[in-house]
Design a protein around this motif. Structure first.
Motif, PDB file in Angstrom:
ATOM      1  N   THR A   2      44.843  44.514  27.013  1.00 34.80           N
ATOM      2  CA  THR A   2      44.176  44.813  28.279  1.00 34.80           C
ATOM      3  C   THR A   2      44.634  43.823  29.343  1.00 34.80           C
ATOM      4  OG1 THR A   2      42.234  45.596  27.079  1.00 34.80           O
ATOM      5  CG2 THR A   2      41.955  45.092  29.414  1.00 34.80           C
ATOM      6  N   GLN A   3      44.968  44.334  30.527  1.00 32.96           N
ATOM      7  CA  GLN A   3      45.426  43.472  31.606  1.00 32.96           C
ATOM      8  C   GLN A   3      44.278  43.173  32.559  1.00 32.96           C
ATOM      9  OE1 GLN A   3      48.337  41.856  31.979  1.00 32.96           O
ATOM     10  NE2 GLN A   3      47.258  40.850  33.665  1.00 32.96           N
ATOM     11  N   TYR A   4      44.145  41.901  32.901  1.00 31.52           N
ATOM     12  CA  TYR A   4      43.104  41.465  33.821  1.00 31.52           C
ATOM     13  C   TYR A   4      43.729  40.832  35.055  1.00 31.52           C
ATOM     14  CZ  TYR A   4      40.208  42.002  29.649  1.00 31.52           C
ATOM     15  OH  TYR A   4      39.582  42.501  28.534  1.00 31.52           O
ATOM     16  N   THR A   5      43.079  41.046  36.190  1.00 29.82           N
ATOM     17  CA  THR A   5      43.514  40.439  37.447  1.00 29.82           C
ATOM     18  C   THR A   5      42.332  39.728  38.082  1.00 29.82           C
ATOM     19  OG1 THR A   5      45.180  42.160  37.843  1.00 29.82           O
ATOM     20  CG2 THR A   5      44.462  40.853  39.749  1.00 29.82           C
ATOM     21  N   ALA A   6      42.499  38.429  38.313  1.00 24.19           N
ATOM     22  CA  ALA A   6      41.435  37.604  38.881  1.00 24.19           C
ATOM     23  C   ALA A   6      41.761  37.216  40.313  1.00 24.19           C
ATOM     24  CB  ALA A   6      41.236  36.349  38.040  1.00 24.19           C
ATOM     25  N   VAL A   7      40.837  37.478  41.215  1.00 24.82           N
ATOM     26  CA  VAL A   7      40.917  36.983  42.589  1.00 24.82           C
ATOM     27  C   VAL A   7      40.117  35.687  42.642  1.00 24.82           C
ATOM     28  CG1 VAL A   7      40.207  37.391  44.972  1.00 24.82           C
ATOM     29  CG2 VAL A   7      41.239  39.241  43.638  1.00 24.82           C
ATOM     30  N   LYS A  26      46.382  32.580  29.907  1.00 27.47           N
ATOM     31  CA  LYS A  26      45.776  33.588  29.036  1.00 27.47           C
ATOM     32  C   LYS A  26      46.350  34.979  29.286  1.00 27.47           C
ATOM     33  CE  LYS A  26      41.271  31.322  28.397  1.00 27.47           C
ATOM     34  NZ  LYS A  26      41.211  31.434  26.918  1.00 27.47           N
ATOM     35  N   GLY A  27      47.305  35.083  30.214  1.00 30.59           N
ATOM     36  CA  GLY A  27      47.934  36.359  30.490  1.00 30.59           C
ATOM     37  C   GLY A  27      47.380  37.120  31.676  1.00 30.59           C
ATOM     38  N   TYR A  28      46.472  36.511  32.425  1.00 31.14           N
ATOM     39  CA  TYR A  28      45.914  37.151  33.608  1.00 31.14           C
ATOM     40  C   TYR A  28      46.921  37.108  34.761  1.00 31.14           C
ATOM     41  CZ  TYR A  28      41.042  36.873  31.808  1.00 31.14           C
ATOM     42  OH  TYR A  28      39.877  37.002  31.087  1.00 31.14           O
ATOM     43  N   ASP A  29      46.826  38.089  35.653  1.00 34.21           N
ATOM     44  CA  ASP A  29      47.411  37.957  36.979  1.00 34.21           C
ATOM     45  C   ASP A  29      46.355  37.318  37.874  1.00 34.21           C
ATOM     46  OD1 ASP A  29      49.842  39.184  36.337  1.00 34.21           O
ATOM     47  OD2 ASP A  29      48.986  41.179  36.654  1.00 34.21           O
ATOM     48  N   VAL A  30      46.777  36.454  38.793  1.00 29.96           N
ATOM     49  CA  VAL A  30      45.847  35.734  39.655  1.00 29.96           C
ATOM     50  C   VAL A  30      46.247  35.933  41.115  1.00 29.96           C
ATOM     51  CG1 VAL A  30      45.019  33.450  40.367  1.00 29.96           C
ATOM     52  CG2 VAL A  30      45.204  34.009  37.928  1.00 29.96           C
ATOM     53  N   ALA A  67      44.073  47.459  47.509  1.00 31.51           N
ATOM     54  CA  ALA A  67      45.096  48.509  47.501  1.00 31.51           C
ATOM     55  C   ALA A  67      46.243  48.186  46.550  1.00 31.51           C
ATOM     56  CB  ALA A  67      45.637  48.715  48.923  1.00 31.51           C
ATOM     57  N   ARG A  68      46.475  46.902  46.316  1.00 32.30           N
ATOM     58  CA  ARG A  68      47.625  46.495  45.515  1.00 32.30           C
ATOM     59  C   ARG A  68      47.288  46.059  44.094  1.00 32.30           C
ATOM     60  NH1 ARG A  68      50.721  42.731  50.084  1.00 32.30           N
ATOM     61  NH2 ARG A  68      51.097  44.423  51.593  1.00 32.30           N
ATOM     62  N   HIS A  69      46.015  45.772  43.840  1.00 29.87           N
ATOM     63  CA  HIS A  69      45.624  45.235  42.543  1.00 29.87           C
ATOM     64  C   HIS A  69      44.362  45.917  42.031  1.00 29.87           C
ATOM     65  CE1 HIS A  69      48.347  41.744  43.153  1.00 29.87           C
ATOM     66  NE2 HIS A  69      47.931  41.799  44.411  1.00 29.87           N
ATOM     67  N   GLU A  70      44.287  46.113  40.728  1.00 27.62           N
ATOM     68  CA  GLU A  70      43.050  46.556  40.094  1.00 27.62           C
ATOM     69  C   GLU A  70      42.305  45.298  39.650  1.00 27.62           C
ATOM     70  OE1 GLU A  70      41.578  49.006  36.179  1.00 27.62           O
ATOM     71  OE2 GLU A  70      43.374  49.724  37.220  1.00 27.62           O
ATOM     72  N   PRO A 114      34.858  49.402  43.565  1.00 30.16           N
ATOM     73  CA  PRO A 114      35.178  50.735  43.038  1.00 30.16           C
ATOM     74  C   PRO A 114      36.033  50.690  41.776  1.00 30.16           C
ATOM     75  CG  PRO A 114      35.335  50.749  45.420  1.00 30.16           C
ATOM     76  CD  PRO A 114      35.144  49.309  45.021  1.00 30.16           C
ATOM     77  N   ALA A 115      37.008  49.783  41.734  1.00 34.11           N
ATOM     78  CA  ALA A 115      37.861  49.671  40.547  1.00 34.11           C
ATOM     79  C   ALA A 115      37.079  49.142  39.354  1.00 34.11           C
ATOM     80  CB  ALA A 115      39.057  48.769  40.841  1.00 34.11           C
ATOM     81  N   MET A 116      36.184  48.173  39.599  1.00 36.29           N
ATOM     82  CA  MET A 116      35.372  47.644  38.507  1.00 36.29           C
ATOM     83  C   MET A 116      34.454  48.721  37.947  1.00 36.29           C
ATOM     84  SD  MET A 116      34.242  43.822  39.781  1.00 36.29           S
ATOM     85  CE  MET A 116      35.437  42.545  40.181  1.00 36.29           C
ATOM     86  N   LYS A 117      33.828  49.483  38.827  1.00 37.44           N
ATOM     87  CA  LYS A 117      32.929  50.537  38.368  1.00 37.44           C
ATOM     88  C   LYS A 117      33.685  51.615  37.609  1.00 37.44           C
ATOM     89  CE  LYS A 117      29.040  50.198  41.603  1.00 37.44           C
ATOM     90  NZ  LYS A 117      28.252  50.909  42.642  1.00 37.44           N
ATOM     91  N   ALA A 118      34.861  51.970  38.083  1.00 34.69           N
ATOM     92  CA  ALA A 118      35.658  52.982  37.390  1.00 34.69           C
ATOM     93  C   ALA A 118      36.053  52.513  35.999  1.00 34.69           C
ATOM     94  CB  ALA A 118      36.908  53.310  38.212  1.00 34.69           C
TER      95      ALA A 118
END
Length: 241
Positions: A2-7, A26-30, A67-70, A114-118
């Motif tokens: 599973t891929q995670y992206t942290a802001v 840990k493999g996250y995109d930041v 728009a660019r990241h989930e 919206p992405a988190m809820k989806a």
């Protein structure tokens, strides 16, 4: 995997940078948001330059990121102190820190939600402060950091059905630029403060990022609406800076 992206707001240095590096490992995109360029780099790091005191600029950055990241993780780490005794405190102090500490994360989460809820998954975290319990010269800072706790608890209730947790890490005195802007690095005042903390030392950025990593963990979905004081015991009694 599973891929995670942290802001991470304020991800360019200090606590935010340490957390960002550890999430990348840990493999996250930041995605780091700050006014200045990050003091670290990595192929998984994206930097967005923005002044979070500016609501319109924050909204533009939030839309761009969504728009660019989930986005799966939002860590609102950025903060400023603006110390003033009561006699010198102003409504402008309150307005500015309300935008930074409360308005900015509201704008960012609304864009990412919206992405988190989806996905039926999300981790939202705030960098609060032990000062929410009261510290001299912190009218605007204490008020807005206390506001974070109430807002986080409300969001936790609203978002729990969607698999999104919301928690607060509230540091005590930590060795960061914000701290040294108030108390000179290496000064007698710094040493005396460290002695008054129950554990006998100041906090480090690693102490705080350790707590954020707990709340970031996808396996920790049964903890939400909580405030964790990472303060060496300073929240247990009175501590004057």
């Amino acid at each position: 995997m599973t891929q995670y992206t942290a802001v991470i707001t304020g991800g360019s240095k200090g606590i935010g940078a340490d957390l960002g590096r550890r999430l990348v490992a840990k493999g996250y995109d930041v995605v780091s948001l700050s006014r200045g360029a990050p003091e670290w780099s990595d192929p998984r790091l994206t930097h967005v330059e923005v002044d979070l005191l500016d609501a319109e600029a924050t909204a533009q950055a939030a839309a761009q990121i969504a728009a660019r990241h989930e986005v799966t993780h939002l860590v609102h780490n950025a903060g400023m102190i603006w110390p003033n005794l009561l006699e010198e405190a102003t409504p402008a102090d309150l307005a500015g820190l309300t935008q930074l500490h409360l308005g900015a994360p509201l704008i960012l989460l609304q864009a990412c939600l919206p992405a988190m809820k989806a996905r039926q998954f999300g981790r939202v975290m705030f960098n609060g402060s032990r000062a929410a319990l009261g510290v001299p010269t912190r009218t605007a800072y204490s008020a807005t950091k206390a506001g974070i706790i109430g807002m986080a608890r409300t969001w936790a209730l609203e978002l729990a059905p969607h698999g999104v947790t919301v928690n607060v890490v509230s540091p005590g005195p930590v060795q960061t630029d914000n701290f040294w802007d108030i108390i000179p690095k290496g000064s007698d005042r710094e040493a005396e403060l460290a002695k008054r903390i129950p554990v006998g030392r100041l906090g480090t950025v690693r102490d705080i990022s350790n707590a954020f990593l707990f709340f970031c963990d996808p396996e920790n979905g049964f903890v939400t609406g909580q405030t964790l004081y990472v303060c060496g015991g300073g929240s247990v009694g009175a501590l004057s800076l």
